[in-house]
Design a protein around this motif. Structure first.
Motif, PDB file in Angstrom:
ATOM      1  N   GLN A   1       5.552  -2.658   1.644  1.00 41.90           N
ATOM      2  CA  GLN A   1       5.258  -4.038   1.243  1.00 41.90           C
ATOM      3  C   GLN A   1       4.662  -4.791   2.421  1.00 41.90           C
ATOM      4  OE1 GLN A   1       5.908  -4.852  -2.039  1.00 41.90           O
ATOM      5  NE2 GLN A   1       6.516  -2.707  -2.190  1.00 41.90           N
TER       6      GLN A   1
ATOM      7  N   LEU B   1      -3.370   3.914   5.281  1.00 47.52           N
ATOM      8  CA  LEU B   1      -2.804   3.426   4.030  1.00 47.52           C
ATOM      9  C   LEU B   1      -3.834   3.593   2.921  1.00 47.52           C
ATOM     10  CD1 LEU B   1      -1.247   0.073   5.302  1.00 47.52           C
ATOM     11  CD2 LEU B   1      -0.169   2.334   5.170  1.00 47.52           C
ATOM     12  N   GLU B   2      -3.353   3.650   1.688  1.00 48.52           N
ATOM     13  CA  GLU B   2      -4.231   3.713   0.529  1.00 48.52           C
ATOM     14  C   GLU B   2      -3.834   2.598  -0.416  1.00 48.52           C
ATOM     15  OE1 GLU B   2      -5.327   4.217  -3.409  1.00 48.52           O
ATOM     16  OE2 GLU B   2      -3.325   4.890  -2.899  1.00 48.52           O
ATOM     17  N   SER B   3      -4.814   1.795  -0.792  1.00 48.53           N
ATOM     18  CA  SER B   3      -4.572   0.706  -1.730  1.00 48.53           C
ATOM     19  C   SER B   3      -5.827   0.522  -2.575  1.00 48.53           C
ATOM     20  CB  SER B   3      -4.254  -0.573  -0.964  1.00 48.53           C
ATOM     21  OG  SER B   3      -4.019  -1.634  -1.862  1.00 48.53           O
TER      22      SER B   3
ATOM     23  N   ALA C   1       0.846  -1.200   0.000  1.00 46.24           N
ATOM     24  CA  ALA C   1       0.000   0.000   0.000  1.00 46.24           C
ATOM     25  C   ALA C   1       0.876   1.243   0.000  1.00 46.24           C
ATOM     26  CB  ALA C   1      -0.905   0.002   1.236  1.00 46.24           C
ATOM     27  N   ASN C   2       0.226   2.370  -0.229  1.00 48.24           N
ATOM     28  CA  ASN C   2       0.872   3.681  -0.084  1.00 48.24           C
ATOM     29  C   ASN C   2       0.518   4.237   1.283  1.00 48.24           C
ATOM     30  OD1 ASN C   2       1.844   3.868  -2.833  1.00 48.24           O
ATOM     31  ND2 ASN C   2      -0.273   4.235  -3.430  1.00 48.24           N
ATOM     32  N   VAL C   3       1.477   4.903   1.931  1.00 48.80           N
ATOM     33  CA  VAL C   3       1.187   5.586   3.188  1.00 48.80           C
ATOM     34  C   VAL C   3       0.541   6.920   2.821  1.00 48.80           C
ATOM     35  CG1 VAL C   3       2.130   6.540   5.317  1.00 48.80           C
ATOM     36  CG2 VAL C   3       3.128   4.463   4.323  1.00 48.80           C
ATOM     37  N   TRP C   4      -0.765   7.018   3.069  1.00 44.98           N
ATOM     38  CA  TRP C   4      -1.520   8.195   2.684  1.00 44.98           C
ATOM     39  C   TRP C   4      -1.386   9.297   3.742  1.00 44.98           C
ATOM     40  CZ3 TRP C   4      -6.452  10.189   4.480  1.00 44.98           C
ATOM     41  CH2 TRP C   4      -6.944  11.210   3.679  1.00 44.98           C
TER      42      TRP C   4
ATOM     43  N   GLU D   1       4.619   9.848   4.991  1.00 48.99           N
ATOM     44  CA  GLU D   1       3.575  10.004   3.993  1.00 48.99           C
ATOM     45  C   GLU D   1       4.186   9.906   2.602  1.00 48.99           C
ATOM     46  OE1 GLU D   1       1.262  13.521   4.889  1.00 48.99           O
ATOM     47  OE2 GLU D   1       0.736  12.745   6.862  1.00 48.99           O
ATOM     48  N   GLY D   2       3.538   9.139   1.736  1.00 41.94           N
ATOM     49  CA  GLY D   2       4.034   8.953   0.372  1.00 41.94           C
ATOM     50  C   GLY D   2       4.862   7.696   0.183  1.00 41.94           C
ATOM     51  N   ASP D   3       5.279   7.063   1.287  1.00 37.88           N
ATOM     52  CA  ASP D   3       6.049   5.821   1.170  1.00 37.88           C
ATOM     53  C   ASP D   3       5.189   4.715   0.555  1.00 37.88           C
ATOM     54  OD1 ASP D   3       8.146   7.055   2.442  1.00 37.88           O
ATOM     55  OD2 ASP D   3       8.046   5.847   4.269  1.00 37.88           O
ATOM     56  N   VAL D   4       5.823   3.832  -0.190  1.00 35.20           N
ATOM     57  CA  VAL D   4       5.180   2.603  -0.653  1.00 35.20           C
ATOM     58  C   VAL D   4       5.733   1.485   0.216  1.00 35.20           C
ATOM     59  CG1 VAL D   4       4.892   1.007  -2.570  1.00 35.20           C
ATOM     60  CG2 VAL D   4       4.964   3.479  -3.010  1.00 35.20           C
TER      61      VAL D   4
END
Length: 70
Positions: A61, A32-34, A10-13, A56-59
């Motif tokens: 796993q 998170l955003e997925s 996911a992305n850290v929103w 914020e913005g990190d991807v």
């Protein structure tokens, strides 16, 4: 000590807490955003956020360390 880990890619929103914050079980740590869905990551124990490993913005796993609560 409790390690909070990602359950999916996911992305850290949004990061809701900072290191040193006191949290209670069920508090949101990060969002998170997925696949266009927002997924809150919750504290599993009461304690203090000792380490915050994402920004914020990190991807991230599946299995990545998000935070450590002591």
């Amino acid at each position: 000590m409790a390690e909070v880990r990602a359950e999916m890619v996911a992305n850290v929103w949004k990061v809701v807490v900072q290191e040193g914050d006191t949290v209670s079980e069920g508090d949101t740590l990060v969002i998170l955003e997925s696949m266009k869905m927002e997924i809150p990551v919750l504290a599993e124990d009461d304690g203090v956020v000792a380490q915050l490993k994402v920004s914020e913005g990190d991807v991230i796993q599946e299995g990545d360390l998000i935070a450590v609560i002591e």
